[in-house]
Design a protein around this motif. Structure first.
Motif, PDB file in Angstrom:
ATOM      1  N   ASN A  78       0.843  -1.427  -0.104  1.00 35.78           N
ATOM      2  CA  ASN A  78      -0.186  -0.092   0.151  1.00 35.78           C
ATOM      3  C   ASN A  78       0.788   1.270   0.126  1.00 35.78           C
ATOM      4  O   ASN A  78       1.706   1.522   0.833  1.00 35.78           O
ATOM      5  CB  ASN A  78      -0.982   0.042   1.225  1.00 35.78           C
ATOM      6  N   GLY A  79       0.790   1.825  -1.083  1.00 39.95           N
ATOM      7  CA  GLY A  79       1.955   3.001  -1.109  1.00 39.95           C
ATOM      8  C   GLY A  79       1.087   4.466  -1.457  1.00 39.95           C
ATOM      9  O   GLY A  79       0.183   4.563  -1.956  1.00 39.95           O
ATOM     10  N   THR A  80       1.751   5.485  -0.747  1.00 34.18           N
ATOM     11  CA  THR A  80       1.408   6.883  -0.912  1.00 34.18           C
ATOM     12  C   THR A  80       2.362   7.706  -1.428  1.00 34.18           C
ATOM     13  O   THR A  80       3.235   7.818  -0.855  1.00 34.18           O
ATOM     14  CB  THR A  80       0.654   7.399   0.286  1.00 34.18           C
ATOM     15  N   VAL A  81       2.066   8.523  -2.429  1.00 33.37           N
ATOM     16  CA  VAL A  81       2.923   9.610  -3.057  1.00 33.37           C
ATOM     17  C   VAL A  81       2.825  10.653  -2.147  1.00 33.37           C
ATOM     18  O   VAL A  81       1.893  11.559  -2.158  1.00 33.37           O
ATOM     19  CB  VAL A  81       2.722   9.847  -4.351  1.00 33.37           C
ATOM     20  N   TYR A  91       5.713   7.408 -11.206  1.00 29.22           N
ATOM     21  CA  TYR A  91       4.940   6.829 -12.088  1.00 29.22           C
ATOM     22  C   TYR A  91       3.806   6.008 -11.222  1.00 29.22           C
ATOM     23  O   TYR A  91       4.132   5.618 -10.110  1.00 29.22           O
ATOM     24  CB  TYR A  91       5.968   6.002 -12.742  1.00 29.22           C
ATOM     25  N   PHE A  92       2.962   5.575 -12.005  1.00 27.70           N
ATOM     26  CA  PHE A  92       1.808   4.722 -11.342  1.00 27.70           C
ATOM     27  C   PHE A  92       2.064   3.368 -11.712  1.00 27.70           C
ATOM     28  O   PHE A  92       2.119   3.146 -13.189  1.00 27.70           O
ATOM     29  CB  PHE A  92       0.532   5.282 -12.124  1.00 27.70           C
ATOM     30  N   ARG A  93       2.274   2.480 -10.828  1.00 25.72           N
ATOM     31  CA  ARG A  93       2.758   1.024 -11.141  1.00 25.72           C
ATOM     32  C   ARG A  93       1.499   0.218 -11.308  1.00 25.72           C
ATOM     33  O   ARG A  93       0.435   0.514 -10.617  1.00 25.72           O
ATOM     34  CB  ARG A  93       3.472   0.716  -9.894  1.00 25.72           C
ATOM     35  N   THR A  94       1.347  -0.652 -12.226  1.00 27.00           N
ATOM     36  CA  THR A  94       0.286  -1.506 -12.304  1.00 27.00           C
ATOM     37  C   THR A  94       0.743  -2.997 -12.599  1.00 27.00           C
ATOM     38  O   THR A  94       1.913  -3.301 -12.916  1.00 27.00           O
ATOM     39  CB  THR A  94      -0.670  -1.364 -13.816  1.00 27.00           C
ATOM     40  N   VAL A  95      -0.069  -3.780 -11.855  1.00 25.03           N
ATOM     41  CA  VAL A  95       0.315  -5.488 -11.932  1.00 25.03           C
ATOM     42  C   VAL A  95      -0.951  -6.312 -12.159  1.00 25.03           C
ATOM     43  O   VAL A  95      -2.071  -5.949 -11.701  1.00 25.03           O
ATOM     44  CB  VAL A  95       0.999  -5.985 -10.919  1.00 25.03           C
ATOM     45  N   ASP A  96      -0.892  -7.041 -13.197  1.00 20.25           N
ATOM     46  CA  ASP A  96      -2.027  -7.718 -13.480  1.00 20.25           C
ATOM     47  C   ASP A  96      -1.676  -8.800 -14.240  1.00 20.25           C
ATOM     48  O   ASP A  96      -1.764  -9.183 -15.432  1.00 20.25           O
ATOM     49  CB  ASP A  96      -2.966  -6.890 -14.617  1.00 20.25           C
ATOM     50  N   PHE A  97      -1.451 -10.032 -13.666  1.00 23.11           N
ATOM     51  CA  PHE A  97      -1.034 -11.472 -13.982  1.00 23.11           C
ATOM     52  C   PHE A  97      -1.865 -12.424 -13.275  1.00 23.11           C
ATOM     53  O   PHE A  97      -0.981 -13.203 -12.620  1.00 23.11           O
ATOM     54  CB  PHE A  97       0.292 -11.435 -14.099  1.00 23.11           C
ATOM     55  N   LEU A 122       0.585 -10.906  -5.131  1.00 25.23           N
ATOM     56  CA  LEU A 122       1.035  -9.402  -5.041  1.00 25.23           C
ATOM     57  C   LEU A 122      -0.088  -8.640  -5.442  1.00 25.23           C
ATOM     58  O   LEU A 122      -0.650  -8.634  -6.648  1.00 25.23           O
ATOM     59  CB  LEU A 122       2.255  -9.105  -5.867  1.00 25.23           C
ATOM     60  N   THR A 123      -0.484  -7.745  -4.442  1.00 22.24           N
ATOM     61  CA  THR A 123      -1.615  -6.839  -4.685  1.00 22.24           C
ATOM     62  C   THR A 123      -1.058  -5.283  -4.334  1.00 22.24           C
ATOM     63  O   THR A 123      -0.356  -5.014  -3.274  1.00 22.24           O
ATOM     64  CB  THR A 123      -2.750  -7.213  -3.645  1.00 22.24           C
ATOM     65  N   LEU A 124      -1.309  -4.201  -5.280  1.00 21.24           N
ATOM     66  CA  LEU A 124      -0.885  -3.036  -4.850  1.00 21.24           C
ATOM     67  C   LEU A 124      -2.087  -2.175  -4.780  1.00 21.24           C
ATOM     68  O   LEU A 124      -2.953  -2.346  -5.568  1.00 21.24           O
ATOM     69  CB  LEU A 124      -0.026  -2.511  -6.366  1.00 21.24           C
ATOM     70  N   THR A 125      -1.982  -1.332  -3.769  1.00 23.12           N
ATOM     71  CA  THR A 125      -2.976  -0.332  -3.519  1.00 23.12           C
ATOM     72  C   THR A 125      -2.326   0.933  -3.195  1.00 23.12           C
ATOM     73  O   THR A 125      -1.275   1.208  -3.169  1.00 23.12           O
ATOM     74  CB  THR A 125      -3.670  -0.888  -2.279  1.00 23.12           C
ATOM     75  N   GLY A 126      -3.358   1.977  -3.049  1.00 24.05           N
ATOM     76  CA  GLY A 126      -2.869   3.246  -2.771  1.00 24.05           C
ATOM     77  C   GLY A 126      -2.684   4.156  -4.226  1.00 24.05           C
ATOM     78  O   GLY A 126      -3.078   3.613  -5.248  1.00 24.05           O
ATOM     79  N   ASP A 179       5.580   6.653   0.668  1.00 28.58           N
ATOM     80  CA  ASP A 179       5.678   5.593   1.690  1.00 28.58           C
ATOM     81  C   ASP A 179       4.790   4.596   1.361  1.00 28.58           C
ATOM     82  O   ASP A 179       3.756   4.853   0.730  1.00 28.58           O
ATOM     83  CB  ASP A 179       5.061   6.478   2.815  1.00 28.58           C
ATOM     84  N   ILE A 180       5.437   3.429   1.751  1.00 30.01           N
ATOM     85  CA  ILE A 180       5.218   2.109   1.340  1.00 30.01           C
ATOM     86  C   ILE A 180       4.844   1.197   2.513  1.00 30.01           C
ATOM     87  O   ILE A 180       6.015   1.180   3.434  1.00 30.01           O
ATOM     88  CB  ILE A 180       5.806   1.441   0.251  1.00 30.01           C
ATOM     89  N   SER A 181       3.837   0.524   2.700  1.00 31.28           N
ATOM     90  CA  SER A 181       3.443  -0.347   3.590  1.00 31.28           C
ATOM     91  C   SER A 181       3.411  -1.938   3.276  1.00 31.28           C
ATOM     92  O   SER A 181       2.341  -1.889   2.347  1.00 31.28           O
ATOM     93  CB  SER A 181       2.330   0.052   4.583  1.00 31.28           C
ATOM     94  N   TYR A 182       4.194  -2.871   3.648  1.00 33.75           N
ATOM     95  CA  TYR A 182       4.178  -3.962   2.888  1.00 33.75           C
ATOM     96  C   TYR A 182       3.494  -4.922   4.098  1.00 33.75           C
ATOM     97  O   TYR A 182       4.231  -5.211   5.138  1.00 33.75           O
ATOM     98  CB  TYR A 182       5.667  -4.767   2.767  1.00 33.75           C
ATOM     99  N   THR A 183       2.585  -5.471   3.711  1.00 31.82           N
ATOM    100  CA  THR A 183       1.824  -6.581   4.804  1.00 31.82           C
ATOM    101  C   THR A 183       1.919  -7.906   4.241  1.00 31.82           C
ATOM    102  O   THR A 183       1.534  -8.192   3.042  1.00 31.82           O
ATOM    103  CB  THR A 183       0.530  -6.272   4.882  1.00 31.82           C
TER     104      THR A 183
END
Length: 209
Positions: free
Chosen positions: A66-69, A75-81, A113-117, A184-188
Protein backbone atom coordinates in the motif's frame (compact mmCIF):
# COMPACT_ATOMS: atom_id res chain seq x y z
CA UNK A 1 0.34 11.74 -11.86
CA UNK A 2 1.99 9.97 -14.81
CA UNK A 3 1.14 6.41 -15.76
CA UNK A 4 3.52 3.59 -16.60
CA UNK A 5 2.48 0.02 -17.38
CA UNK A 6 4.20 -2.83 -15.54
CA UNK A 7 6.88 -0.61 -14.01
CA UNK A 8 7.15 -3.13 -11.18
CA UNK A 9 9.89 -5.76 -11.47
CA UNK A 10 8.84 -8.87 -9.58
CA UNK A 11 11.01 -11.73 -8.38
CA UNK A 12 8.30 -13.89 -6.78
CA UNK A 13 10.17 -16.97 -5.60
CA UNK A 14 13.05 -15.16 -3.92
CA UNK A 15 10.71 -12.75 -2.20
CA UNK A 16 12.42 -9.62 -3.53
CA UNK A 17 11.11 -7.03 -5.96
CA UNK A 18 12.10 -3.52 -7.02
CA UNK A 19 9.59 -0.72 -7.14
CA UNK A 20 11.81 1.35 -9.40
CA UNK A 21 15.04 0.84 -11.28
CA UNK A 22 15.68 4.55 -10.76
CA UNK A 23 15.37 4.53 -6.98
CA UNK A 24 17.90 6.91 -5.44
CA UNK A 25 17.68 5.87 -1.81
CA UNK A 26 15.62 3.63 0.42
CA UNK A 27 15.00 3.93 4.15
CA UNK A 28 13.65 0.61 5.46
CA UNK A 29 12.20 0.26 8.94
CA UNK A 30 10.83 -3.01 10.28
CA UNK A 31 7.64 -2.45 12.24
CA UNK A 32 7.18 -4.82 15.17
CA UNK A 33 3.68 -5.83 14.18
CA UNK A 34 3.06 -9.55 13.90
CA UNK A 35 -0.21 -11.46 13.83
CA UNK A 36 -0.08 -15.23 13.98
CA UNK A 37 -2.28 -18.16 14.93
CA UNK A 38 0.33 -20.90 14.89
CA UNK A 39 2.75 -22.42 17.39
CA UNK A 40 6.22 -20.92 17.82
CA UNK A 41 9.00 -23.50 18.07
CA UNK A 42 12.70 -22.94 18.98
CA UNK A 43 14.11 -25.17 16.22
CA UNK A 44 13.09 -26.88 12.96
CA UNK A 45 10.80 -29.89 13.36
CA UNK A 46 11.11 -32.46 10.58
CA UNK A 47 8.04 -34.57 9.89
CA UNK A 48 8.27 -38.32 10.39
CA UNK A 49 4.76 -39.11 9.20
CA UNK A 50 4.02 -37.64 5.79
CA UNK A 51 0.98 -37.13 3.62
CA UNK A 52 -0.51 -39.77 1.40
CA UNK A 53 0.96 -39.26 -2.08
CA UNK A 54 -2.54 -38.57 -3.47
CA UNK A 55 -2.71 -35.31 -1.51
CA UNK A 56 -0.80 -32.03 -1.13
CA UNK A 57 -0.81 -29.08 1.27
CA UNK A 58 -1.59 -25.66 -0.17
CA UNK A 59 0.39 -22.75 1.32
CA UNK A 60 -0.45 -19.22 0.20
CA UNK A 61 1.54 -16.01 0.63
CA UNK A 62 -0.15 -12.64 0.09
CA UNK A 63 1.94 -9.48 -0.18
CA UNK A 64 -0.11 -6.28 0.03
CA UNK A 65 1.89 -3.17 -0.92
CA UNK A 66 0.00 0.00 0.00
CA UNK A 67 1.81 3.10 -1.26
CA UNK A 68 1.22 6.82 -0.89
CA UNK A 69 3.02 9.46 -2.96
CA UNK A 70 3.79 12.12 -0.35
CA UNK A 71 5.94 14.39 -2.51
CA UNK A 72 6.62 14.95 -6.19
CA UNK A 73 5.34 13.20 -9.31
CA UNK A 74 5.67 9.39 -9.45
CA UNK A 75 4.93 6.81 -12.10
CA UNK A 76 1.77 4.79 -11.46
CA UNK A 77 2.65 1.11 -11.15
CA UNK A 78 0.26 -1.57 -12.37
CA UNK A 79 0.29 -5.34 -12.05
CA UNK A 80 -2.19 -7.73 -13.66
CA UNK A 81 -1.14 -11.35 -14.07
CA UNK A 82 -3.74 -13.69 -12.52
CA UNK A 83 -2.54 -17.26 -12.88
CA UNK A 84 -4.80 -19.25 -10.55
CA UNK A 85 -8.07 -19.40 -8.62
CA UNK A 86 -8.84 -21.39 -5.48
CA UNK A 87 -12.43 -22.29 -4.56
CA UNK A 88 -12.66 -22.55 -0.76
CA UNK A 89 -15.97 -24.42 -0.91
CA UNK A 90 -15.13 -27.11 -3.46
CA UNK A 91 -11.42 -27.21 -2.48
CA UNK A 92 -10.54 -27.03 -6.17
CA UNK A 93 -7.43 -25.26 -7.46
CA UNK A 94 -7.41 -24.02 -11.06
CA UNK A 95 -4.48 -22.34 -12.75
CA UNK A 96 -1.71 -22.10 -15.30
CA UNK A 97 0.32 -24.94 -13.82
CA UNK A 98 3.76 -25.46 -15.33
CA UNK A 99 4.93 -28.20 -12.94
CA UNK A 100 4.13 -31.94 -12.91
CA UNK A 101 1.42 -33.25 -10.60
CA UNK A 102 2.95 -36.56 -9.56
CA UNK A 103 3.53 -38.73 -6.48
CA UNK A 104 6.49 -36.58 -5.39
CA UNK A 105 4.50 -33.34 -5.27
CA UNK A 106 4.13 -32.49 -1.56
CA UNK A 107 3.30 -28.80 -1.36
CA UNK A 108 1.82 -26.20 -3.70
CA UNK A 109 2.87 -22.62 -2.97
CA UNK A 110 0.71 -19.73 -4.18
CA UNK A 111 2.35 -16.29 -4.28
CA UNK A 112 0.10 -13.21 -4.54
CA UNK A 113 1.05 -9.55 -5.03
CA UNK A 114 -1.50 -6.73 -4.63
CA UNK A 115 -0.79 -3.01 -5.12
CA UNK A 116 -3.03 -0.37 -3.52
CA UNK A 117 -2.87 3.35 -2.80
CA UNK A 118 -2.13 6.20 -5.19
CA UNK A 119 1.21 4.71 -6.31
CA UNK A 120 -0.18 1.57 -7.97
CA UNK A 121 -3.01 -0.90 -8.42
CA UNK A 122 -3.75 -4.47 -9.43
CA UNK A 123 -3.21 -8.08 -8.37
CA UNK A 124 -1.17 -10.95 -9.70
CA UNK A 125 -0.44 -14.49 -8.54
CA UNK A 126 1.52 -17.62 -9.45
CA UNK A 127 1.70 -21.26 -8.33
CA UNK A 128 4.85 -23.27 -7.58
CA UNK A 129 5.18 -27.01 -7.10
CA UNK A 130 7.36 -28.22 -4.19
CA UNK A 131 8.78 -31.75 -4.25
CA UNK A 132 11.36 -31.74 -1.46
CA UNK A 133 12.01 -29.81 1.75
CA UNK A 134 13.37 -27.51 3.07
CA UNK A 135 12.54 -24.89 0.44
CA UNK A 136 12.45 -21.10 0.23
CA UNK A 137 8.93 -19.67 -0.17
CA UNK A 138 9.24 -15.92 -0.66
CA UNK A 139 10.61 -14.62 2.68
CA UNK A 140 9.88 -17.88 4.54
CA UNK A 141 11.65 -21.24 4.57
CA UNK A 142 9.40 -24.31 4.74
CA UNK A 143 11.02 -27.12 6.72
CA UNK A 144 8.36 -29.80 6.94
CA UNK A 145 4.74 -30.85 6.51
CA UNK A 146 2.86 -33.71 8.17
CA UNK A 147 -0.14 -35.95 7.58
CA UNK A 148 -2.36 -33.60 9.62
CA UNK A 149 -1.67 -30.76 7.17
CA UNK A 150 0.60 -28.79 9.49
CA UNK A 151 3.45 -26.74 8.03
CA UNK A 152 6.65 -25.89 9.90
CA UNK A 153 8.32 -22.77 8.54
CA UNK A 154 10.81 -20.10 9.51
CA UNK A 155 9.94 -16.40 9.13
CA UNK A 156 11.67 -13.40 10.72
CA UNK A 157 13.98 -15.69 12.72
CA UNK A 158 10.96 -17.50 14.21
CA UNK A 159 10.02 -21.15 13.77
CA UNK A 160 6.25 -21.36 13.33
CA UNK A 161 3.86 -24.28 12.90
CA UNK A 162 0.68 -23.46 10.99
CA UNK A 163 -2.22 -25.90 11.14
CA UNK A 164 -4.79 -25.83 8.31
CA UNK A 165 -6.66 -22.51 8.39
CA UNK A 166 -4.02 -20.73 10.47
CA UNK A 167 -2.03 -17.71 9.31
CA UNK A 168 0.96 -15.53 10.16
CA UNK A 169 1.25 -11.84 9.21
CA UNK A 170 3.77 -9.06 9.62
CA UNK A 171 4.21 -5.52 8.29
CA UNK A 172 7.22 -3.52 7.12
CA UNK A 173 7.34 0.15 6.14
CA UNK A 174 9.56 1.70 3.50
CA UNK A 175 10.21 5.23 2.28
CA UNK A 176 11.19 5.15 -1.38
CA UNK A 177 12.76 8.07 -3.26
CA UNK A 178 12.07 7.65 -6.97
CA UNK A 179 13.44 10.47 -9.15
CA UNK A 180 11.75 13.59 -7.73
CA UNK A 181 9.08 11.66 -5.81
CA UNK A 182 8.88 10.37 -2.25
CA UNK A 183 6.65 7.35 -1.64
CA UNK A 184 5.68 5.83 1.71
CA UNK A 185 4.94 2.12 1.30
CA UNK A 186 3.53 -0.37 3.80
CA UNK A 187 4.18 -4.04 2.99
CA UNK A 188 1.94 -6.59 4.72
CA UNK A 189 2.96 -10.23 4.31
CA UNK A 190 0.45 -12.96 5.19
CA UNK A 191 1.15 -16.69 5.07
CA UNK A 192 -1.97 -18.89 5.16
CA UNK A 193 -2.12 -22.66 5.43
CA UNK A 194 -5.03 -23.52 3.11
CA UNK A 195 -4.94 -27.14 4.22
CA UNK A 196 -4.89 -30.50 2.47
CA UNK A 197 -6.05 -30.83 -1.15
CA UNK A 198 -6.63 -33.92 -3.23
CA UNK A 199 -4.36 -33.90 -6.27
CA UNK A 200 -7.39 -34.73 -8.42
CA UNK A 201 -8.75 -31.29 -7.48
CA UNK A 202 -5.80 -29.50 -9.09
CA UNK A 203 -6.85 -28.49 -12.60
CA UNK A 204 -4.41 -27.22 -15.20
CA UNK A 205 -6.74 -24.61 -16.64
CA UNK A 206 -7.72 -21.02 -15.92
CA UNK A 207 -11.41 -21.83 -15.51
CA UNK A 208 -12.76 -20.50 -12.21
CA UNK A 209 -14.98 -23.08 -10.52
Amino acid sequence: MKKSVNFLIILLLTGSFMLSSCALSVNMQIIQEERYQGIIEPAPVYAVETLDNSKIIFLEHNLLANGTVVKGDAYFRTVDFPNYWFNENTRQLNGNIDFPINDSLTLVFGDILTLTGNFGAGTGNKLYGIYSLPVKANEATVYSVDLFGRITLSINNRMIILAPGQSYSYTRNETLKDRNATIDISYTHTYINKGILDKNNIRTSMVAI
